[in-house]
Scaffold this active site. Structure first.
Site, PDB file in Angstrom:
ATOM      1  CD  GLU A 180       9.882  -5.815   6.548  1.00  0.00           C
ATOM      2  OE1 GLU A 180       9.597  -4.718   6.004  1.00  0.00           O
ATOM      3  OE2 GLU A 180       9.796  -6.008   7.769  1.00  0.00           O
ATOM      4  CG  HIS A 183      -3.238 -34.549  19.445  1.00  0.00           C
ATOM      5  ND1 HIS A 183      -3.414 -35.715  20.152  1.00  0.00           N
ATOM      6  CD2 HIS A 183      -4.312 -34.452  18.615  1.00  0.00           C
ATOM      7  CE1 HIS A 183      -4.521 -36.316  19.744  1.00  0.00           C
ATOM      8  NE2 HIS A 183      -5.090 -35.567  18.819  1.00  0.00           N
ATOM      9  CE  LYS A 207       6.872  -0.380   9.444  1.00  0.00           C
ATOM     10  NZ  LYS A 207       5.789   0.162   8.636  1.00  0.00           N
ATOM     11  CD  GLU A 216      -0.620  -3.488  11.869  1.00  0.00           C
ATOM     12  OE1 GLU A 216       0.581  -3.818  11.867  1.00  0.00           O
ATOM     13  OE2 GLU A 216      -1.276  -3.378  10.828  1.00  0.00           O
ATOM     14  N   GLY A 270      -4.271  -1.480   5.541  1.00  0.00           N
ATOM     15  CA  GLY A 270      -3.586  -2.682   5.057  1.00  0.00           C
ATOM     16  C   GLY A 270      -4.234  -3.966   5.562  1.00  0.00           C
ATOM     17  NE  ARG A 271      -5.216  -2.753  11.761  1.00  0.00           N
ATOM     18  CZ  ARG A 271      -4.534  -1.626  11.699  1.00  0.00           C
ATOM     19  NH1 ARG A 271      -3.444  -1.536  10.938  1.00  0.00           N
ATOM     20  NH2 ARG A 271      -4.951  -0.558  12.373  1.00  0.00           N
ATOM     21  CE  LYS A 330      -3.213   2.582   2.849  1.00  0.00           C
ATOM     22  NZ  LYS A 330      -4.063   2.638   4.036  1.00  0.00           N
TER      23      LYS A 330
HETATM   24  O1  F6P Z   1       1.317  -2.685   2.334  1.00  0.00           O
HETATM   25  P1  F6P Z   1       2.503  -2.018   2.962  1.00  0.00           P
HETATM   26  O2  F6P Z   1       2.430  -0.539   2.887  1.00  0.00           O
HETATM   27  O3  F6P Z   1       3.784  -2.547   2.380  1.00  0.00           O
HETATM   28  O4  F6P Z   1       2.492  -2.337   4.510  1.00  0.00           O
HETATM   29  C1  F6P Z   1       2.620  -3.622   5.017  1.00  0.00           C
HETATM   30  C2  F6P Z   1       2.224  -3.667   6.460  1.00  0.00           C
HETATM   31  O5  F6P Z   1       3.076  -2.874   7.244  1.00  0.00           O
HETATM   32  C3  F6P Z   1       2.343  -2.272   8.306  1.00  0.00           C
HETATM   33  O6  F6P Z   1       2.291  -0.918   8.074  1.00  0.00           O
HETATM   34  C4  F6P Z   1       2.970  -2.539   9.637  1.00  0.00           C
HETATM   35  O7  F6P Z   1       4.332  -2.380   9.605  1.00  0.00           O
HETATM   36  C5  F6P Z   1       0.976  -2.908   8.236  1.00  0.00           C
HETATM   37  O8  F6P Z   1      -0.003  -2.120   8.783  1.00  0.00           O
HETATM   38  C6  F6P Z   1       0.842  -3.159   6.785  1.00  0.00           C
HETATM   39  O9  F6P Z   1      -0.161  -4.089   6.520  1.00  0.00           O
END
Ligand code: F6P
Length: 537
Positions: free
Chosen positions: A216, A385, A500, A354, A267-268, A210
């Protein structure tokens, strides 16, 4: 905003505190009467919700309804769906955004609650439909003229967990010759393991972010680009993107195709936007993705009912609040009796924790009441289990939310000793709920179970795109309604920022950037780098 009210100031809260002194005893001999189990049952959007095994009675249910009314939860939910700025902290710098993931699925009516945003969702869906048709017709293919069989979604958090959970849940519905894979972790072994299994020449890489700035995802994008190049392939023919309109990644030149999501979709909460849509529709087919949206839309409509017995997400939210704030339980276990739902608890962890892991109210004040519950879980019967010992006899009481389906997805089953595997699965789910509630008296203390432990059961006929969409949105709406009740902003995530920032400082040091940007010799980051043995020799 006069819709916002502090939890502690709601009259029903005092009433519920009183009632919580003598909650319903599930372990009493007649506690689970047939009348009770039949009465404490709600049916909605394909699910039956059984909550006779929660520690509630008629008085508690009445007080929970009052809590919902006095906190104006349904009004807040409708305001959210209609485009009110619900993502905010009054009087402080905050995101100040609408919260309109529901608009992505409000596409089955001529009168959507947020017409502009639903029009944007439809535009993206139309573009996706055309893209998929071009793939089917062979208009988009690799340099050898072969079709693409695999889509790899590169993303993390909300750009991974929901789409991945939904894909795994619905893998049964994959179109012939299509599949999806996911790379999320910046751990290079995640990408290496996924890429090792693929024929890259038949693979599309779908980079999803987003913000278009996530470390990452940007790292993995480069890693995958170089893997494509190393395989003699042109990344421009293999890479597509989903990102926020206007984000740094919003550069159609770099990609074979690009789709948008918007800042009013968190995002979530984005699995039903293009963030989930592109990969899911590629693998499962466009119509199955629409079915998922239909199920989610049904759960969104249910959320508009005033009466808690007609509004399943509201009922789920209030029972969670009863357990959290009044009975004092800190965690909740989500226990799907469906192997296909193996990553659904992980998605709910992000969606719930979150969203509601907050300690500042929407008035910018420290909250004086408990908020977000710790969510965890694994599919049954495997969990039985592993960790159920603690659920039954541990010193911590963990309310459980069981999820099950009357029929299996593949319909490939075997009857042994008069029952199918599916019946064995469901028998275990019912048994666990009963065991938690009833307990067992035994002369040997080590073999006795105190019981009186709450749970609920969510049961549908089968895990289909429709029921999966409904399940997803029931939980999304439950989480938002709980946040409204606690008067917190469930739609930002400031708590992830500090880590971060510090990671970037450590990375600058490891990259040995320019003098002015290096850490001072007494910086704790530097000491930790040294103590961890990561210092460059
Ligand atoms: O879609 P993006 O902007 O890469 O963000 C990934 C995720 O990182 C976050 O901002 C948390 O670090 C989440 O809220 C989000 O879903």
């Amino acid at each position: 905003m006069d819709l916002f009210k502090n939890f502690a100031d709601i009259k029903a809260v005092q009433k519920l505190e009183q009632l919580a002194r003598t909650p319903y005893n599930l372990a009493a001999s007649t506690a689970l009467s047939p009348e009770r189990l039949a009465a404490y049952r709600v049916s909605s959007c394909g699910f039956d919700f059984l909550y006779g095994t929660q520690r509630v009675d008629a008085q508690v249910m009445q007080a929970l309804q009052e809590l919902a009314d006095q906190a104006r939860l349904v009004e807040q939910f409708k305001a959210m769906k209609s485009g009110a700025v619900m993502n905010r902290i009054i009087g402080y710098d905050s995101e100040e955004r609408q919260v309109l993931h529901t608009a992505c699925r409000d596409i089955f009516t001529d009168k959507p609650l947020s017409p502009e945003e639903t029009a944007q969702a439809k535009e993206q869906l139309d573009r996706l439909k055309k893209f998929l048709a071009d793939l089917d017709k062979g208009m988009i293919c690799n340099t050898k003229g072969e079709s693409f069989t695999t889509m790899v979604q590169v993303g993390i958090g909300g750009s991974d967990l929901g789409p991945r959970a939904l894909y795994l849940a619905l893998k049964r519905y994959c179109q012939p010759g299509r599949k999806a894979c996911f790379i999320a972790n910046v751990d290079p072994d995640d990408a290496a393991a996924v890429l090792a299994e693929l024929d890259l020449s038949r693979t599309l890489i779908n980079v999803v972010s987003k913000s278009g700035t996530t470390l990452e995802t940007l790292t993995n994008e480069e890693l995958v680009r170089s893997a494509l190049t190393a395989a003699g392939l042109d990344p421009a023919r293999h890479m597509i993107a989903v990102t926020g309109a206007g984000s740094p990644m919003d550069d159609p030149e770099k990609y074979l195709a690009a789709f948008h999501m918007y800042d009013y979709i968190g995002g979530r909460y984005s699995a039903t936007s293009m963030v989930g849509g592109v990969t899911l529709a590629f693998a499962l087919g466009y119509e199955n993705f629409l079915e998922l949206l239909r199920g989610a839309n049904a759960a969104d409509q249910t959320g508009e009912q005033d009466n808690i017995t007609e509004n399943l997400p509201l009922l789920m939210a209030l029972l969670g609040i009863w357990n959290r704030n009044f009975l004092g339980h800190n965690t909740v276990a989500v226990l799907p009796y469906s192997q296909a739902l193996l990553r659904f608890p992980a998605h709910l962890q992000q969606c719930d924790m979150e969203s509601n892991g907050k300690q500042v109210s929407r008035f910018g004040e420290s909250v004086q009441w408990k908020t977000g519950t710790i969510v965890w879980g694994e599919p049954g019967t495997n969990g039985q289990h592993a960790f159920y010992q603690l659920l039954h006899q541990g010193s911590e009481i963990v309310p459980a939310e069981f999820i099950g389906f009357r029929q299996s997805q593949y319909q490939e089953d075997i009857t042994i000793k008069g029952t199918t595997s599916q019946q064995k699965l469901l028998a275990n789910m019912l048994a666990q709920s009963l065991a938690l509630a009833l307990g067992r008296v035994h002369e040997n203390p080590n073999k006795s179970f105190a019981g009186n432990r709450p749970s609920s059961l969510l049961i549908a006929d089968r895990l289909t795109p429709y029921s999966m969409g409904a399940l997803l949105a029931l939980y999304e709406n439950k989480i938002a309604l709980q946040g409204f009740c606690w008067n917190i902003n469930s739609f930002d995530q400031e708590g992830v920022q500090l880590g971060k920032v510090l990671a970037n400082r450590i990375l600058s040091e490891l990259a040995e950037e320019k003098e002015g940007e290096r850490l001072s010799p007494d910086a704790p980051e530097l000491s930790l780098i040294k103590a961890a043995g990561l210092e460059k020799k």
